[in-house]
Motif scaffolding. Structure first.
Motif, PDB file in Angstrom:
ATOM      1  N   LEU A 176       0.826  -1.214   0.000  1.00 49.96           N
ATOM      2  CA  LEU A 176       0.000   0.000   0.000  1.00 49.96           C
ATOM      3  C   LEU A 176       0.856   1.259   0.000  1.00 49.96           C
ATOM      4  CD1 LEU A 176      -2.849  -1.021   2.467  1.00 49.96           C
ATOM      5  CD2 LEU A 176      -2.945  -0.881  -0.024  1.00 49.96           C
ATOM      6  N   ALA A 177       2.003   1.229   0.673  1.00 49.85           N
ATOM      7  CA  ALA A 177       2.890   2.386   0.657  1.00 49.85           C
ATOM      8  C   ALA A 177       3.337   2.716  -0.757  1.00 49.85           C
ATOM      9  CB  ALA A 177       4.114   2.119   1.543  1.00 49.85           C
ATOM     10  N   PHE A 178       3.412   1.713  -1.593  1.00 49.89           N
ATOM     11  CA  PHE A 178       3.827   1.897  -2.977  1.00 49.89           C
ATOM     12  C   PHE A 178       2.659   2.232  -3.895  1.00 49.89           C
ATOM     13  CE2 PHE A 178       4.857  -0.046  -7.157  1.00 49.89           C
ATOM     14  CZ  PHE A 178       5.947   0.747  -7.489  1.00 49.89           C
ATOM     15  N   THR A 179       1.490   1.665  -3.626  1.00 49.49           N
ATOM     16  CA  THR A 179       0.367   1.795  -4.562  1.00 49.49           C
ATOM     17  C   THR A 179      -0.560   2.963  -4.273  1.00 49.49           C
ATOM     18  OG1 THR A 179      -0.898   0.190  -3.225  1.00 49.49           O
ATOM     19  CG2 THR A 179       0.359  -0.669  -5.090  1.00 49.49           C
ATOM     20  N   ILE A 180      -0.574   3.502  -3.056  1.00 47.30           N
ATOM     21  CA  ILE A 180      -1.471   4.632  -2.755  1.00 47.30           C
ATOM     22  C   ILE A 180      -1.151   5.843  -3.634  1.00 47.30           C
ATOM     23  CG2 ILE A 180      -2.089   6.336  -1.011  1.00 47.30           C
ATOM     24  CD1 ILE A 180      -2.084   4.118   1.064  1.00 47.30           C
ATOM     25  N   PRO A 181       0.123   6.269  -3.768  1.00 49.71           N
ATOM     26  CA  PRO A 181       0.379   7.394  -4.693  1.00 49.71           C
ATOM     27  C   PRO A 181      -0.031   7.087  -6.130  1.00 49.71           C
ATOM     28  CG  PRO A 181       2.266   7.026  -3.242  1.00 49.71           C
ATOM     29  CD  PRO A 181       1.350   5.874  -3.041  1.00 49.71           C
ATOM     30  N   MET A 182       0.182   5.848  -6.578  1.00 50.24           N
ATOM     31  CA  MET A 182      -0.252   5.474  -7.920  1.00 50.24           C
ATOM     32  C   MET A 182      -1.766   5.620  -8.044  1.00 50.24           C
ATOM     33  SD  MET A 182       2.104   2.059  -8.415  1.00 50.24           S
ATOM     34  CE  MET A 182       1.333   1.622  -9.966  1.00 50.24           C
ATOM     35  N   ALA A 183      -2.486   5.164  -7.036  1.00 53.18           N
ATOM     36  CA  ALA A 183      -3.948   5.233  -7.078  1.00 53.18           C
ATOM     37  C   ALA A 183      -4.443   6.679  -7.042  1.00 53.18           C
ATOM     38  CB  ALA A 183      -4.535   4.438  -5.912  1.00 53.18           C
ATOM     39  N   VAL A 184      -3.713   7.568  -6.357  1.00 59.52           N
ATOM     40  CA  VAL A 184      -4.097   8.991  -6.346  1.00 59.52           C
ATOM     41  C   VAL A 184      -4.047   9.547  -7.764  1.00 59.52           C
ATOM     42  CG1 VAL A 184      -3.379  11.286  -5.598  1.00 59.52           C
ATOM     43  CG2 VAL A 184      -3.449   9.408  -3.957  1.00 59.52           C
ATOM     44  N   ALA A 185      -2.972   9.238  -8.495  1.00 60.01           N
ATOM     45  CA  ALA A 185      -2.863   9.713  -9.875  1.00 60.01           C
ATOM     46  C   ALA A 185      -4.002   9.163 -10.722  1.00 60.01           C
ATOM     47  CB  ALA A 185      -1.510   9.294 -10.460  1.00 60.01           C
ATOM     48  N   MET A 186      -4.308   7.874 -10.553  1.00 59.52           N
ATOM     49  CA  MET A 186      -5.405   7.274 -11.319  1.00 59.52           C
ATOM     50  C   MET A 186      -6.741   7.909 -10.961  1.00 59.52           C
ATOM     51  SD  MET A 186      -4.380   3.224 -11.163  1.00 59.52           S
ATOM     52  CE  MET A 186      -2.785   2.637 -11.707  1.00 59.52           C
ATOM     53  N   GLY A 187      -6.976   8.131  -9.666  1.00 59.34           N
ATOM     54  CA  GLY A 187      -8.252   8.673  -9.226  1.00 59.34           C
ATOM     55  C   GLY A 187      -8.499  10.081  -9.730  1.00 59.34           C
ATOM     56  N   VAL A 188      -7.512  10.962  -9.560  1.00 58.46           N
ATOM     57  CA  VAL A 188      -7.696  12.361  -9.952  1.00 58.46           C
ATOM     58  C   VAL A 188      -7.809  12.488 -11.472  1.00 58.46           C
ATOM     59  CG1 VAL A 188      -6.631  14.641  -9.944  1.00 58.46           C
ATOM     60  CG2 VAL A 188      -6.546  13.219  -7.889  1.00 58.46           C
ATOM     61  N   LEU A 189      -6.917  11.817 -12.201  1.00 58.98           N
ATOM     62  CA  LEU A 189      -6.955  11.938 -13.656  1.00 58.98           C
ATOM     63  C   LEU A 189      -8.229  11.321 -14.235  1.00 58.98           C
ATOM     64  CD1 LEU A 189      -3.247  11.396 -14.710  1.00 58.98           C
ATOM     65  CD2 LEU A 189      -4.766  13.144 -15.606  1.00 58.98           C
ATOM     66  N   ALA A 190      -8.646  10.162 -13.713  1.00 57.82           N
ATOM     67  CA  ALA A 190      -9.869   9.536 -14.216  1.00 57.82           C
ATOM     68  C   ALA A 190     -11.080  10.417 -13.945  1.00 57.82           C
ATOM     69  CB  ALA A 190     -10.053   8.155 -13.578  1.00 57.82           C
ATOM     70  N   ALA A 191     -11.138  11.012 -12.756  1.00 58.33           N
ATOM     71  CA  ALA A 191     -12.281  11.866 -12.418  1.00 58.33           C
ATOM     72  C   ALA A 191     -12.303  13.124 -13.273  1.00 58.33           C
ATOM     73  CB  ALA A 191     -12.225  12.226 -10.937  1.00 58.33           C
ATOM     74  N   MET A 192     -11.152  13.782 -13.418  1.00 53.85           N
ATOM     75  CA  MET A 192     -11.114  15.040 -14.159  1.00 53.85           C
ATOM     76  C   MET A 192     -11.349  14.846 -15.653  1.00 53.85           C
ATOM     77  SD  MET A 192     -10.976  17.307 -11.981  1.00 53.85           S
ATOM     78  CE  MET A 192     -10.882  17.200 -10.196  1.00 53.85           C
TER      79      MET A 192
END
Length: 802
Positions: free
Chosen positions: A62-78
């Motif tokens: 999770l320490a590795f994947t949370i920042p990746m998921a933030v990028a996916m979440g914000v870009l997918a939403a926007m």
């Protein structure tokens, strides 16, 4: 207080964030599911311990994947908001980019807090617990398993062979061959077992009904023979209990321990520097040697200090990436007009890949001492910060330029919305075409429409999963590059050879996800209702999807049989180069023991020349199968097999007659009949992944003829037939779930596909390991998951309302 806009945007960001977190974590932990099954089945680890080992890996993941998921979440939403013109609607209402950044900052802040907790304290704690538990429950246990009809040489100076083993681990037909400095001991027993005492690091062979042969090496004519009903033979297994250092490595230390140890190492380096300078100022050879020793220790401590400082800065820089990815995703997503969430996921993968390539290069350079650790770990963050600020300024400037025209553009959107949408929906001509025909021939307009949509989504999913697989592999293997000081290009070459293997595993998951999304969107947008209203059955609708799944199954089989074998072999060779492992030979002769075709001849030799086809220092044992006694022993300096004739040169021979009397003779040259030819000893071991189906089938036949067990290979052989069909079964399983998704949308489909894949992968690993150890038949191990999921999918399809 959060406003309505804040809650709306947070609601848009959260689903793709969790989906991205699930996908990336799945790929990081996918291999661990196979390890989990192996620990339980093959190594006898308790279920609770194996589960704890798996859970301990989650914080570091999770320490590795949370920042990746933030990028996916914000870009997918926007990108979704931008493609649906909601961003333009916000701007028409006077909502600026800075106002949109407020909920993004809130989301990034919570992600930063969570990631910091993992990187600073939780991940190191669980990493240390994982290493300790693995050492105590798995690695510290005796690494010693006796497989029937295989020559086991794990015990020093001892060879152990058993014919069969029952469920209670009682052996039948046991042979022990021990070599000391002055004699050879051969023990043959009809029954036996191994009693291990882990606390004392000892083991005792308990043998029943057999005989012991003692042969002095210098005087073989003084051969002695003794019979026994019960015999205990102590064996040296202390070396099989490896010692482990429990000194924590950098990744297992929390932030407080890292800071403390880094300060301590800095003091030691400064002290060694002064000692080196002081010793170097003195004259004479002893002083020079002392200075050299101090300098060597100083370099070693400097490398350790750099490692700690790099790890220290990484712990703080990685959580900050949550802010960078979030604020970079805002202007990128807002400026993307087409593609929706799919383009957002694709953009996020490119952003993630770019960042982790930069931080990888920075970490390597810092560890090598080329740049300072702060520069290596914070440099990529600084680069992304500059890019983010530039994009924000550019988007804000364009927003001011466009502002007088936004109301006019937004008003025109109403007219665009009223126009017939030719892309992504059926046109009136399509519905008329469906309703005007009682039968729907193939390929009809509906088939072409679904095929185009399926292929578009499939290409996006494959690209996304392939990107994630590459990123995960890079970070799993980086430590080996650092440790052996190899160029990063060699790792990229290794990943290039791994691509066919990645594609093999991605195709089933991508087909599952694509089927869910294609048919789910058809149901969500009421296109399915229109099709059913025209009298078209659901079974007819899914025909192009099933045919495409069949085609992808064929593609998977082609990759497996014709591309992956050579690529896997090249990947293994490249990996050995990375780890400085010399080229390995997989010849069975390296074991120096070969069982004859009749299972009554045993060949033991120091070397076999495959060109001259000559044995060196050959010991040839002939056994009586019924009584399990030694019938003949021949020892020769050299030997050669011509056809079925064994020619022995310079040695001795002892033949055992009735009542255990024996006859001894020395010879210069003697011939003995043999069941084997020379090519019998030229077989090579190959990894199953290096062979296609015909090669593996022939190899199993050869091993079986040599009397070697091949259960594991038989499981792999049948898996080569069953695995390509997983793609078809995944599509069939997705069909009923897709039609029941309703209006829950794309993200629900992606999440559901990952959960199904997790269950299926876990079942594959569990049954395969059961097949490896012979608990279940190879056919059930290879075909069981496929048949189970195929039956489930057909049952669910039959329950659909068509």
């Amino acid at each position: 207080m959060l406003g309505r806009l804040d809650r709306y945007l947070l609601k848009e960001i959260s689903p793709p964030f969790f989906i991205g977190l699930l996908i990336s974590s799945f790929f990081l932990l996918m291999n661990q599911f196979f390890l989990f099954s192996e620990l339980i089945v093959s190594r006898g680890v308790k279920l609770g311990v194996a589960a704890e080992l798996l859970v301990d890996l989650i914080p570091a993941t999770l320490a590795f994947t949370i920042p990746m998921a933030v990028a996916m979440g914000v870009l997918a939403a926007m990108t979704r908001l931008s493609s649906d013109w909601e961003i333009m609607a916000f701007k028409t209402l006077g909502v600026s980019l800075e106002r949109l950044a407020r909920p993004v900052f809130i989301f990034a802040f919570f992600a930063w807090v969570l990631t910091s907790a993992f990187t600073l304290f939780l991940a190191p704690h669980f990493n240390d617990r994982w290493v300790r538990l693995l050492t105590e429950s798995v690695l510290s246990r005796i690494q010693f398993q006796i497989a029937p009809r295989e020559f086991n040489e794990s015990i020093p100076r001892t060879m152990l062979f058993i014919q069969e083993a029952d469920a209670q681990n009682t052996w039948s037909k046991v042979m022990v061959y021990q070599v000391t400095d002055d004699q050879v001991k051969i023990i043959l027993a009809t029954r036996g077992r191994l009693n291990v005492f882990p606390e004392a690091k000892k083991a005792v062979l308990e043998l029943f009904s057999g005989e012991i042969h003692l042969v002095p090496l210098s005087e073989p004519e003084r051969h002695s023979l003794a019979s026994f009903e019960r015999h205990e033979e102590a064996v040296d297994v202390a070396s099989l209990f490896p010692e482990f250092s429990r000194q924590k490595r950098g990744r297992e230390k929390n932030i407080i321990e890292l800071i403390r140890d880094a300060r301590k190492l800095r003091v030691e380096v400064e002290g060694l520097a002064k000692a080196t300078a002081s010793a170097g100022s003195k004259m004479g050879s002893p002083a020079n040697r002392t200075a050299t020793g101090f300098s060597f220790n100083r370099e070693r401590k400097m490398a350790e200090l750099r490692s700690h400082e790099v790890e220290l800065h990484k712990r703080f820089s990685l959580p900050v990436v949550c802010f960078l990815f979030a604020f970079l995703g805002l202007p990128l997503g807002v400026s993307t007009r087409r593609g929706g969430r799919a383009s957002g996921f694709t953009l996020s993968l490119l952003v993630i890949l770019a960042y982790y390539i930069l931080i990888t290069g920075g970490e390597k350079a810092a560890l090598e001492g080329k740049i300072a650790p702060p520069v290596g770990m914070w440099g990529p963050n600084l680069i992304f910060l500059v890019v983010t600020v530039a994009l924000f300024r550019q988007e804000a400037r364009e927003e001011k330029i466009r502002w007088p025209w936004i109301k006019l553009l937004f008003a025109s959107l109403k007219q665009i919305g009223r126009a017939p949408r030719r892309l992504g929906r059926f046109s009136g001509r399509a519905v008329t075409s469906l309703s005007s025909s009682r039968r729907l021939f193939f390929p009809a307009l509906l088939d072409r429409y679904l095929t185009r949509r399926f292929m578009f989504i499939f290409s996006l999913v494959v690209s996304a999963l392939l990107f994630i697989a590459i990123i995960v592999t890079i970070f799993e293997r980086l430590d080996n590059i650092y440790e052996h000081n190899k160029p990063f290009s060699l790792l990229l070459q290794y990943i290039g050879y791994r691509l066919p293997e990645f594609i093999l595993f991605i195709i089933p998951v991508a087909t599952l996800t694509t089927t869910l999304l294609t048919l789910g969107l058809l149901a969500k947008t009421n296109e399915l209702t229109a099709v059913k209203a025209c009298g078209v059955s659901l079974y007819r609708v899914v025909v192009p999807v099933v045919l495409l799944a069949l085609i992808f199954s064929g593609v998977s089989f082609y990759f497996q049989e014709y591309i992956a074998p050579q690529a896997n072999k090249k990947a293994e060779e490249t990996w050995n180069r990375i780890n400085d492992v010399p080229p390995q030979t997989y010849s069975l002769l390296d074991r120096r023991w070969v069982l004859g075709r009749d299972s009554q001849s045993v060949y033991h030799f120091s070397y076999f020349d495959p060109i001259a086809q000559v044995f060196h220092r050959l010991t040839w044992l002939q056994l009586n199968w019924e009584s399990w006694q030694l019938r003949e022993i021949c020892v020769a300096e050299k030997a050669r097999i011509v056809d079925h004739n064994l020619s022995l040169v310079n040695g001795w021979r002892r033949e055992f007659l009735g009542e255990r009397a024996s006859q001894f003779m020395k010879f210069r040259e003697i011939d003995r009949p043999a069941k084997e030819k020379a090519d019998y000893f030229l077989q090579e071991w190959k990894e199953p992944s290096w062979m296609n189906y015909p090669e593996l089938k022939n190899y199993i036949r050869e091993l079986t003829a040599m009397g070697l067990r091949s259960e594991r290979l038989r499981v792999e052989l049948l898996s080569k037939l069953s695995f390509p069909l997983v793609t078809l079964v995944m599509a069939l399983l997705a069909i009923p779930f897709a039609f029941t998704m309703g209006r829950r949308g794309t993200l629900f489909g992606v999440g559901l596909s990952i959960i199904i894949a997790l269950v299926y992968w876990g079942l594959i690993g569990f049954l395969k390991n059961l097949g490896y150890v012979g608990i279940v038949p190879p056919g059930l191990a290879a075909w069981g998951p496929l048949l189970l999921f195929a039956s489930l999918s057909l049952y669910l399809i039959s329950r659909l309302r068509t």
